[in-house]
Design an enzyme around this catalytic site. Structure first.
Site, PDB file in Angstrom:
ATOM      1  N   THR A  89      31.075  26.730  36.247  1.00 34.95           N
ATOM      2  CA  THR A  89      31.119  26.114  37.593  1.00 34.95           C
ATOM      3  C   THR A  89      29.954  26.454  38.541  1.00 34.95           C
ATOM      4  OG1 THR A  89      33.568  25.565  37.656  1.00 34.95           O
ATOM      5  CG2 THR A  89      32.441  25.614  39.594  1.00 34.95           C
TER       6      THR A  89
ATOM      7  N   THR B  20      24.547  41.986  41.191  1.00 29.74           N
ATOM      8  CA  THR B  20      24.681  43.082  40.024  1.00 29.74           C
ATOM      9  C   THR B  20      25.270  42.234  39.044  1.00 29.74           C
ATOM     10  OG1 THR B  20      24.713  44.809  41.706  1.00 29.74           O
ATOM     11  CG2 THR B  20      25.531  45.147  39.403  1.00 29.74           C
TER      12      THR B  20
ATOM     13  N   CYS C 253      42.021  22.879  35.506  1.00 26.58           N
ATOM     14  CA  CYS C 253      41.351  22.933  36.925  1.00 26.58           C
ATOM     15  C   CYS C 253      42.246  21.914  38.038  1.00 26.58           C
ATOM     16  CB  CYS C 253      40.125  22.469  36.904  1.00 26.58           C
ATOM     17  SG  CYS C 253      38.911  23.588  36.083  1.00 26.58           S
TER      18      CYS C 253
END
Length: 381
Positions: A74, A239, A324
């Protein structure tokens, strides 16, 4: 309670034990930040990330430096659509996509329309295929991007990307594909298919959740949509999730080695399921078997409430459509695009098999489905 049987592999997959084993050292021994370039902990983490990038690029036929890591498909879709449209806005503001795309694409396109972009949503036939000539006619001088998924997540229909790319390349238009459901399941090669951008996710191919990838062909401009660091060559800051990336890479390596054999095995099991279910009056398949993912099927049963059927079959993990949107009772936008009525769309179920599926589980599942259908039909009398 009977033994639980998982038949929802399009929603997510269990993480392969070999993948977990590869990941474990990166939680404890090699826990460094891959951006820490001054010591061995950072070097070990970076080495794991780059090995994963190499394994992923090999699976999809990309160059090593054309793969960017994201938190999932996504985010990759959002990065690609927003990033490309903003980068090429001076050239044009028109996008072509399809009515049966995943919500990650459709909702992003809706937002782009709110920002002044024009979007054409191509219709599909009753098997979910587009008319390539319709797509070609939809191209205007303002068209900058065609975005069509490789394989549909609800019915499995495969779009002919190589044929489509010959048109987009002649028109100097970018071609993007959401390959989330196909990568690792069937051969997908970015060069052979002619795509410029592709998105996919780890947890659909037996890797961990929370990590995805974006392929961007060398020379294609994509503006970042996130800011705050120089990671991933300044396209996606933050990160890196090193253990998940390492697992993603291992999962892709396993798929590269086992995909063809596994596709044949699962295709035979799906054929068994369809042969058995088609003997039931009112059952139909929602896509053409010849242009569909081999490991799945979408079935409609006339006169049956799909939600009730799933509740009756308590031991089976089967969905009515995309995970979803599984918390809603609206009919699937994919099945509606095929021309189904609300009633027929709600009387459908998606069966998706995977690496851990056994023939005995399939036989037991067929019996459960038949019993469930019979029970609901009897109670309706």
């Amino acid at each position: 309670m009977k033994k639980k049987i998982y038949l929802d592999y399009n929603s997510t997959t269990p993480t392969d034990e070999r993948v977990v084993k590869e990941m474990l050292p990166y939680f404890t021994e090699k826990f460094g930040n891959a951006s820490s370039v001054s010591h061995v902990y950072g070097w070990d983490a970076e080495e794991g990330v780059e090995l994963a990038r190499e394994r992923i690029s090999k699976l999809v036929g990309a160059k090593h430096n054309e793969i960017y890591f994201t938190s999932g498909a996504t985010e990759a879709v959002n990065t690609a659509l927003f990033g490309v449209c903003r980068a090429y806005r001076e050239k044009g503001n028109h996008i072509i996509t399809c009515q049966t795309e995943h919500k990650a694409v459709l909702d992003t396109c809706n937002q782009l329309e709110a920002e002044g972009f024009e979007v054409t949503y191509l219709p599909v036939d009753n098997s979910g295929g587009i008319d390539v000539e319709d797509m070609q006619r939809a191209i205007t001088r303002k068209t900058i991007l065609v975005c069509l998924m490789h394989a549909n997540n609800e019915i499995g229909t495969i779009h002919p990307l190589a044929k489509i790319s010959r048109i987009t390349q002649k028109q100097n238009i970018l071609l993007m594909t959401d390959a989330t459901q196909s990568v690792g399941k069937i051969p997908f090669d970015v060069t052979k298919s002619g795509v410029d951008i592709a998105t996919f996710s780890s947890h659909k191919l037996y890797g961990p959740k929370g990590v995805g990838a974006l392929f961007v062909k060398s020379g294609i401009a994509v503006d970042p949509i996130l800011y705050g660091g120089g990671q991933e060559r300044k396209l996606r800051p933050g990160t890196l999730n090193v253990p998940a990336i390492v697992g993603f890479g291992k999962a892709c390596e396993i798929c590269h080695q086992e995909m063809r054999t596994e596709a044949n095995r699962l295709g035979q099991l799906i054929e068994t399921i369809e042969d058995e279910l088609l003997d039931i009056e009112g059952v139909s398949i929602n896509a053409d078997q010849s242009i569909r993912l081999p490991h799945m099927t979408s079935v409609s049963i006339d006169g049956i409430d799909g939600s009730r059927l799933l509740r009756v079959m308590k031991n089976l993990a089967i969905s009515q459509g995309s995970a979803c949107s599984s918390n809603t009772i609206k009919p699937s936008h994919v099945l509606k695009a095929l021309g189904h009525s609300d009633e027929k769309a709600l009387a459908s179920m998606r069966i998706a098999l995977g690496r851990m599926t056994t023939r005995m589980e399939v036989i037991d599942a067929i019996k459960s489905i038949k019993r469930g259908i019979s029970q609901l039909k009897t109670s309706a009398l």
